[in-house]
Motif scaffolding. Structure first.
Motif, PDB file in Angstrom:
ATOM      1  N   GLY A  67     127.106 -41.006 -21.810  1.00 20.67           N
ATOM      2  CA  GLY A  67     127.075 -39.627 -22.648  1.00 20.67           C
ATOM      3  C   GLY A  67     126.001 -38.690 -22.415  1.00 20.67           C
ATOM      4  O   GLY A  67     125.897 -37.487 -22.958  1.00 20.67           O
ATOM      5  N   GLU A  68     125.251 -39.060 -21.484  1.00 22.28           N
ATOM      6  CA  GLU A  68     124.046 -38.261 -21.256  1.00 22.28           C
ATOM      7  C   GLU A  68     124.158 -37.266 -19.950  1.00 22.28           C
ATOM      8  O   GLU A  68     123.914 -37.923 -18.773  1.00 22.28           O
ATOM      9  CB  GLU A  68     122.747 -39.156 -21.038  1.00 22.28           C
ATOM     10  CG  GLU A  68     122.291 -39.778 -22.367  1.00 22.28           C
ATOM     11  CD  GLU A  68     121.125 -40.770 -22.330  1.00 22.28           C
ATOM     12  OE1 GLU A  68     120.432 -40.405 -21.256  1.00 22.28           O
ATOM     13  OE2 GLU A  68     120.713 -41.559 -22.942  1.00 22.28           O
ATOM     14  N   TRP A  69     124.510 -36.259 -20.172  1.00 25.25           N
ATOM     15  CA  TRP A  69     124.642 -35.133 -19.097  1.00 25.25           C
ATOM     16  C   TRP A  69     123.493 -34.132 -19.164  1.00 25.25           C
ATOM     17  O   TRP A  69     123.436 -33.205 -19.893  1.00 25.25           O
ATOM     18  CB  TRP A  69     126.215 -34.480 -19.136  1.00 25.25           C
ATOM     19  CG  TRP A  69     127.155 -35.535 -19.284  1.00 25.25           C
ATOM     20  CD1 TRP A  69     127.628 -36.152 -20.307  1.00 25.25           C
ATOM     21  CD2 TRP A  69     128.151 -35.922 -18.017  1.00 25.25           C
ATOM     22  NE1 TRP A  69     128.671 -37.115 -19.983  1.00 25.25           N
ATOM     23  CE2 TRP A  69     128.762 -36.809 -18.626  1.00 25.25           C
ATOM     24  CE3 TRP A  69     128.027 -35.579 -16.771  1.00 25.25           C
ATOM     25  CZ2 TRP A  69     129.815 -37.550 -17.747  1.00 25.25           C
ATOM     26  CZ3 TRP A  69     128.776 -36.501 -15.901  1.00 25.25           C
ATOM     27  CH2 TRP A  69     129.870 -37.240 -16.479  1.00 25.25           C
ATOM     28  N   ARG A  70     122.696 -34.231 -18.427  1.00 29.03           N
ATOM     29  CA  ARG A  70     121.569 -33.461 -18.424  1.00 29.03           C
ATOM     30  C   ARG A  70     121.683 -31.785 -17.618  1.00 29.03           C
ATOM     31  O   ARG A  70     122.446 -31.814 -16.472  1.00 29.03           O
ATOM     32  CB  ARG A  70     120.152 -33.842 -17.642  1.00 29.03           C
ATOM     33  CG  ARG A  70     119.839 -35.255 -18.620  1.00 29.03           C
ATOM     34  CD  ARG A  70     118.673 -35.923 -17.838  1.00 29.03           C
ATOM     35  NE  ARG A  70     118.310 -37.308 -18.465  1.00 29.03           N
ATOM     36  CZ  ARG A  70     117.637 -37.291 -19.673  1.00 29.03           C
ATOM     37  NH1 ARG A  70     117.193 -36.092 -20.273  1.00 29.03           N
ATOM     38  NH2 ARG A  70     117.690 -38.321 -20.334  1.00 29.03           N
ATOM     39  N   PRO A  71     121.257 -30.914 -18.251  1.00 29.55           N
ATOM     40  CA  PRO A  71     121.494 -29.446 -17.786  1.00 29.55           C
ATOM     41  C   PRO A  71     120.425 -29.554 -16.500  1.00 29.55           C
ATOM     42  O   PRO A  71     119.364 -30.000 -16.544  1.00 29.55           O
ATOM     43  CB  PRO A  71     121.159 -28.441 -18.874  1.00 29.55           C
ATOM     44  CG  PRO A  71     120.406 -29.511 -19.683  1.00 29.55           C
ATOM     45  CD  PRO A  71     120.689 -30.729 -19.793  1.00 29.55           C
ATOM     46  N   ARG A  72     120.559 -28.589 -15.574  1.00 24.47           N
ATOM     47  CA  ARG A  72     119.697 -28.513 -14.499  1.00 24.47           C
ATOM     48  C   ARG A  72     119.655 -26.902 -14.412  1.00 24.47           C
ATOM     49  O   ARG A  72     120.558 -26.354 -13.559  1.00 24.47           O
ATOM     50  CB  ARG A  72     120.348 -29.107 -13.096  1.00 24.47           C
ATOM     51  CG  ARG A  72     119.128 -28.954 -11.871  1.00 24.47           C
ATOM     52  CD  ARG A  72     119.831 -29.707 -10.796  1.00 24.47           C
ATOM     53  NE  ARG A  72     119.824 -31.388 -10.981  1.00 24.47           N
ATOM     54  CZ  ARG A  72     120.611 -32.097 -10.757  1.00 24.47           C
ATOM     55  NH1 ARG A  72     121.629 -31.591 -10.044  1.00 24.47           N
ATOM     56  NH2 ARG A  72     120.739 -33.460 -10.942  1.00 24.47           N
ATOM     57  N   ALA A 102     132.199 -32.270  -6.985  1.00 23.80           N
ATOM     58  CA  ALA A 102     131.099 -32.953  -6.680  1.00 23.80           C
ATOM     59  C   ALA A 102     129.828 -32.060  -6.579  1.00 23.80           C
ATOM     60  O   ALA A 102     128.572 -31.904  -6.936  1.00 23.80           O
ATOM     61  CB  ALA A 102     131.247 -33.614  -5.266  1.00 23.80           C
ATOM     62  N   SER A 103     130.227 -30.825  -6.064  1.00 24.79           N
ATOM     63  CA  SER A 103     129.116 -29.545  -5.901  1.00 24.79           C
ATOM     64  C   SER A 103     128.564 -29.297  -7.649  1.00 24.79           C
ATOM     65  O   SER A 103     127.639 -29.116  -7.626  1.00 24.79           O
ATOM     66  CB  SER A 103     129.907 -28.326  -5.430  1.00 24.79           C
ATOM     67  OG  SER A 103     129.962 -28.521  -3.879  1.00 24.79           O
ATOM     68  N   ASP A 104     129.881 -29.415  -8.768  1.00 20.45           N
ATOM     69  CA  ASP A 104     129.327 -29.023  -9.974  1.00 20.45           C
ATOM     70  C   ASP A 104     128.262 -30.119 -10.371  1.00 20.45           C
ATOM     71  O   ASP A 104     127.158 -29.714 -10.981  1.00 20.45           O
ATOM     72  CB  ASP A 104     130.652 -29.129 -10.750  1.00 20.45           C
ATOM     73  CG  ASP A 104     131.248 -27.872 -10.619  1.00 20.45           C
ATOM     74  OD1 ASP A 104     131.061 -27.024 -10.158  1.00 20.45           O
ATOM     75  OD2 ASP A 104     132.728 -28.298 -11.226  1.00 20.45           O
ATOM     76  N   PHE A 105     128.643 -31.317 -10.093  1.00 27.74           N
ATOM     77  CA  PHE A 105     127.538 -32.234 -10.438  1.00 27.74           C
ATOM     78  C   PHE A 105     126.114 -32.072  -9.777  1.00 27.74           C
ATOM     79  O   PHE A 105     125.345 -32.244 -10.380  1.00 27.74           O
ATOM     80  CB  PHE A 105     128.024 -33.662 -10.323  1.00 27.74           C
ATOM     81  CG  PHE A 105     127.109 -34.589 -11.055  1.00 27.74           C
ATOM     82  CD1 PHE A 105     127.490 -35.021 -12.310  1.00 27.74           C
ATOM     83  CD2 PHE A 105     126.427 -35.558 -10.085  1.00 27.74           C
ATOM     84  CE1 PHE A 105     126.703 -36.140 -12.623  1.00 27.74           C
ATOM     85  CE2 PHE A 105     125.499 -36.341 -10.910  1.00 27.74           C
ATOM     86  CZ  PHE A 105     125.722 -36.750 -12.220  1.00 27.74           C
ATOM     87  N   MET A 106     126.077 -31.912  -8.674  1.00 28.49           N
ATOM     88  CA  MET A 106     125.046 -31.618  -7.904  1.00 28.49           C
ATOM     89  C   MET A 106     124.325 -30.432  -8.345  1.00 28.49           C
ATOM     90  O   MET A 106     122.943 -30.653  -8.371  1.00 28.49           O
ATOM     91  CB  MET A 106     125.312 -31.599  -6.215  1.00 28.49           C
ATOM     92  CG  MET A 106     125.569 -33.102  -5.599  1.00 28.49           C
ATOM     93  SD  MET A 106     125.693 -32.788  -3.937  1.00 28.49           S
ATOM     94  CE  MET A 106     127.073 -31.773  -3.989  1.00 28.49           C
ATOM     95  N   GLN A 107     124.895 -29.139  -8.645  1.00 28.11           N
ATOM     96  CA  GLN A 107     124.230 -28.021  -9.298  1.00 28.11           C
ATOM     97  C   GLN A 107     123.707 -28.492 -10.939  1.00 28.11           C
ATOM     98  O   GLN A 107     122.711 -27.910 -10.897  1.00 28.11           O
ATOM     99  CB  GLN A 107     125.549 -27.018  -9.321  1.00 28.11           C
ATOM    100  CG  GLN A 107     124.827 -25.551  -9.808  1.00 28.11           C
ATOM    101  CD  GLN A 107     126.062 -24.749 -10.257  1.00 28.11           C
ATOM    102  OE1 GLN A 107     126.973 -24.743  -9.213  1.00 28.11           O
ATOM    103  NE2 GLN A 107     126.054 -23.948 -11.231  1.00 28.11           N
ATOM    104  N   CYS A 108     124.539 -28.857 -11.486  1.00 32.86           N
ATOM    105  CA  CYS A 108     124.280 -29.291 -12.808  1.00 32.86           C
ATOM    106  C   CYS A 108     125.235 -30.396 -13.480  1.00 32.86           C
ATOM    107  O   CYS A 108     126.192 -30.108 -13.913  1.00 32.86           O
ATOM    108  CB  CYS A 108     124.351 -27.987 -13.764  1.00 32.86           C
ATOM    109  SG  CYS A 108     124.010 -28.243 -15.852  1.00 32.86           S
ATOM    110  N   PRO A 109     124.800 -31.404 -14.011  1.00 35.70           N
ATOM    111  CA  PRO A 109     125.450 -32.379 -14.396  1.00 35.70           C
ATOM    112  C   PRO A 109     126.310 -32.141 -15.866  1.00 35.70           C
ATOM    113  O   PRO A 109     127.333 -32.332 -16.023  1.00 35.70           O
ATOM    114  CB  PRO A 109     124.685 -33.923 -14.729  1.00 35.70           C
ATOM    115  CG  PRO A 109     123.400 -33.509 -13.796  1.00 35.70           C
ATOM    116  CD  PRO A 109     123.303 -31.985 -13.709  1.00 35.70           C
ATOM    117  N   LEU A 110     125.573 -31.323 -16.591  1.00 36.83           N
ATOM    118  CA  LEU A 110     126.039 -30.713 -17.866  1.00 36.83           C
ATOM    119  C   LEU A 110     127.486 -29.972 -17.486  1.00 36.83           C
ATOM    120  O   LEU A 110     128.561 -29.916 -18.233  1.00 36.83           O
ATOM    121  CB  LEU A 110     125.117 -30.000 -18.892  1.00 36.83           C
ATOM    122  CG  LEU A 110     125.878 -29.775 -20.052  1.00 36.83           C
ATOM    123  CD1 LEU A 110     125.947 -31.055 -20.904  1.00 36.83           C
ATOM    124  CD2 LEU A 110     124.506 -28.825 -20.977  1.00 36.83           C
TER     125      LEU A 110
END
Length: 301
Positions: A247-252, A25-33
């Motif tokens: 398939g869209e995983w945006r970098p943050r 969960a923290s990974d996705f909040m930090q950066c979806p990619l």
């Protein structure tokens, strides 16, 4: 005589995410990619000294409670370190890479000394002779009404004679500044929610023990906290499902990018992600082939 080649180790097949842990969960909040690279692509990451030291210290503190209360001393705990390090190397041989070029053994000795210091500091924060944990390294899993499965591993669960539950987590880093305390407590509230769903018991206290700075952060949750966390997780899971389908995983980009193992395949650093390994689901519900147009679009566009 030619020796036949050994069996080829197959790469794990990509699969849709089916559960959520505090780390992911923290990974996705930090950066979806980053979430995609770790969960969907399962890209390998190099072991780090800091993370491995944390794993070692956690193992020592867990094993210390195998001993009678009177024997839970700092010298006994430090004496457990070499054996636990050997066990880690046996279970994860790749960790030997950390000190592959340490011919004289000086870096390893210094690293083990740092682990000793962290273990010794713990005794200034808690008294293990007065603790009898009900659970250690406790795997928990619960399914919400929505079908979302939450899972994780709690370092320690204490239960008072009156039945009150305390969830404890060890951190080998330093305590965050006050303005970042909420982020640090997210993991603990996650665990509290799972315990509530499993046992219908609201934990009395959440406790973070920071061995790197010698601080103890405590928080007494209320039901409103767990309800807010559940709503947040459901929204997070819906976003993960949408990204999985499209398939869209945006970098943050953040300051944490400097520590990421995946910069070589990240569009923010001129890289190209691997071909998306899952079928892309179009808005009309039809499935496309893995690595379709939606998957290949640079995540930063």
């Amino acid at each position: 005589m030619t020796t036949p080649p050994g069996p080829v180790q197959a790469e794990p097949e990509a699969a849709r995410p089916t559960s959520l842990s505090p780390s992911r969960a923290s990974d996705f909040m930090q950066c979806p990619l980053l979430y995609r690279f770790r969960v969907i692509d399962r890209l390998p990451e190099k072991p780090s000294e800091a993370a491995t030291r944390g794993t070692l210290v956690h193992a020592v503190l867990e094993r210390l409670f195998d001993h009678p209360a009177a024997e839970r001393t700092a010298p006994r705990a430090k004496a457990l370190i070499p054996g636990q390090w050997d066990r880690l190397l046996e279970s994860k041989p790749e960790l030997s890479e950390l000190f592959a070029e340490d011919d004289g053994g000086e870096r390893l000795a210094r690293w083990l000394g740092e682990a000793e210091s962290l273990v010794e500091r713990w005794f200034t924060l808690e008294d293990p002779t007065r603790l009898e944990p009900v659970e250690r390294e406790f795997f928990v899993e619960a399914e919400l009404e929505s079908g979302l499965r939450l899972r994780g591993i709690i370092d320690r669960v204490d239960v008072a004679p009156t039945g009150e539950v305390r969830i404890v987590d060890y951190k080998t880093g330093k305590a965050p500044r006050a303005e970042y305390a909420d982020g640090a407590l997210f993991q603990m509230k996650f665990y509290a929610l799972v315990v509530w769903r499993l046992r219908q018991v609201l934990p009395r206290r959440l406790q973070l023990v920071y061995l790197g700075s010698g601080d103890v952060l405590t928080y007494d949750p209320v039901m409103g906290d767990l309800e807010r966390v559940e709503r947040k997780l459901l929204a997070l899971w819906e976003a993960i499902r949408e990204a999985t389908d499209s398939g869209e995983w945006r970098p943050r980009p953040t300051k944490l990018c400097g520590w990421c193992d995946h910069r070589a395949v990240c569009p923010e650093f001129g890289g190209t992600p691997p071909v998306y390994p899952l079928p892309v689901v179009r808005r009309d519900g039809a499935e496309g082939a893995p690595g379709g147009a939606a998957a290949e679009r640079p995540a930063g566009e």
